[in-house]
Design a protein around this motif. Structure first.
Motif, short mmCIF file in Angstrom:
data_model
loop_
_atom_site.label_atom_id
_atom_site.label_comp_id
_atom_site.label_asym_id
_atom_site.label_seq_id
_atom_site.Cartn_x
_atom_site.Cartn_y
_atom_site.Cartn_z
N MET A 42 29.55 49.76 44.73
CA MET A 42 30.78 48.62 44.78
C MET A 42 30.20 47.23 44.69
O MET A 42 30.89 46.48 43.95
N TRP A 43 29.11 47.02 45.20
CA TRP A 43 28.45 45.73 44.95
C TRP A 43 27.87 45.25 43.54
O TRP A 43 28.08 44.22 43.22
N ALA A 84 46.05 36.67 46.64
CA ALA A 84 46.80 37.69 45.74
C ALA A 84 48.26 37.52 46.22
O ALA A 84 49.32 37.53 45.36
N LEU A 85 48.51 37.61 47.68
CA LEU A 85 49.78 37.44 48.08
C LEU A 85 50.42 36.17 47.67
O LEU A 85 51.51 35.90 47.28
N GLY A 86 49.59 34.95 47.68
CA GLY A 86 50.28 33.77 47.15
C GLY A 86 50.82 33.81 45.68
O GLY A 86 51.51 33.06 45.22
N ARG A 87 49.59 34.23 44.97
CA ARG A 87 49.96 34.41 43.36
C ARG A 87 51.51 35.25 43.12
O ARG A 87 52.06 35.01 42.44
N GLY A 88 51.43 36.51 43.98
CA GLY A 88 52.66 37.16 43.96
C GLY A 88 53.84 36.54 44.50
O GLY A 88 54.79 36.80 43.91
N SER A 142 40.50 36.95 52.19
CA SER A 142 40.74 35.76 51.40
C SER A 142 41.17 35.99 50.39
O SER A 142 42.37 35.48 49.65
N ASP A 143 40.59 37.12 49.41
CA ASP A 143 41.30 37.55 48.39
C ASP A 143 42.55 38.08 48.44
O ASP A 143 43.41 37.90 47.49
N LEU A 186 40.46 43.25 43.83
CA LEU A 186 40.99 43.38 45.14
C LEU A 186 40.74 44.53 45.98
O LEU A 186 40.46 45.81 45.34
N TYR A 187 40.31 44.37 47.33
CA TYR A 187 40.12 45.57 48.15
C TYR A 187 38.68 46.01 47.94
O TYR A 187 38.06 46.74 48.70
#
Length: 293
Positions: A124-125, A198-202, A193-194, A137-138
């Motif tokens: 994943m890294w 993402a919630l803000g952009r949504g 934080s990501d 995300l995630y």
């Protein structure tokens, strides 16, 4: 008059209270700082998506804390659920370690779990490192999960070896556990934080798709405001002696920092603009139920 014994008891209670406050104080400070940051991250991403700067809204610390709740609710809920499941699994493994016939199998299984966990975290890294321009995300949560699983596998292996040798686990493990804890904490901070951004952009995208659900706003002003955004209509509602201008086709976004933020009907992220008025009594605004439009 109080006796010396009563005075000593009061002093002892004050001392204990101060000790408790000294322990609780820093965690509360850190928690408050995190709430403010995640609320700011969500609001900043939303403002940038709308072509604004978060400083224009004049939000207070309390505003950012309230806006962080949605960003933290799901990650914290999942963290608690996963933590409880992990504790149940770890207790079950401990009971199996008490039975000698399962120790060898558990030791080999623990090695496989550790290798898989660390390999998954490394993979994943690599995904993140090879795509630095993308917000995955995630993925930070998945890296943290791989590290925790790998570290737990090593811990189970050591406990199995200690049980087979009938000796307590030896060796300095505090530094290792501390480093894993710090790294996992940083990854959780990164992932949250990501998620908040993402919630803000949504939220900004949601305003575009459902701006008609925002409260309608009609602005009255004695001076012409020269509002030129699309779908906003200017009408004269006064006389030549006492001019009054009426502006319709607006939707309320938020009132904050001594300003009124309004969107025009049909507002979009690409072409829409935000009307900002001073909330100082120079204009009168009538708000309406969007369902009545």
């Amino acid at each position: 008059m109080s006796t010396p014994q009563e005075a000593d008891e009061r002093n002892l209670r004050w001392k204990r209270t101060l000790e408790v406050l000294s322990v609780i104080g820093p965690p509360l400070t850190v928690a408050t700082a995190l709430l403010v940051y995640f609320g700011w991250a969500r609001t900043d991403a939303q403002a940038k998506a709308m072509g604004l700067d978060v400083s224009l809204f004049g939000y207070t610390v309390q505003d950012f804390i309230l806006r962080s709740i949605q960003s933290l609710f799901q990650p914290l809920a999942w963290l608690v659920v996963i933590g409880l499941l992990w504790l149940m699994l770890d207790r079950a493994v401990s009971r199996l370690l008490a039975a000698a016939r399962y120790r060898k199998v558990l030791r080999r299984s623990a090695i496989a779990v550790a290798v898989l966990g660390f390999t998954y975290a490394a993979a994943m890294w690599v995904v993140v490192a090879t795509q630095p321009e993308r917000v995955l995300l995630y993925v930070p949560f998945l890296i943290a999960a791989g590290l925790v699983v790998g570290a737990w596998g090593l811990s189970v292996r050591r406990r199995a070896l200690a049980s087979e040798n009938s000796s307590p686990e030896t060796g300095p493990r505090a530094l290792e556990r501390g480093l894993v804890f710090v790294l996992v904490t940083l990854l959780l901070f990164w992932g949250t934080s990501d998620y908040a951004q993402a919630l803000g952009r949504g939220a900004a995208l949601d305003y575009q798709e459902r701006s008609n659900l925002l409260p309608s706003a009609v602005v009255y002003s004695k001076e012409r405001l020269a509002v030129t955004v699309p779908n906003v209509r200017e009408d004269s509602a006064g006389t030549e002696a006492e001019p009054l201008y009426r502006y319709s086709g607006l939707r309320l976004l938020v009132v904050s920092g001594g300003r009124i933020f309004l969107l025009n009907d049909g507002w979009t992220l690409s072409q829409g603009r935000v009307v900002v008025l001073r909330d100082d009594g120079s204009v009168r605004v009538e708000y309406g139920n969007p369902a009545a439009d």
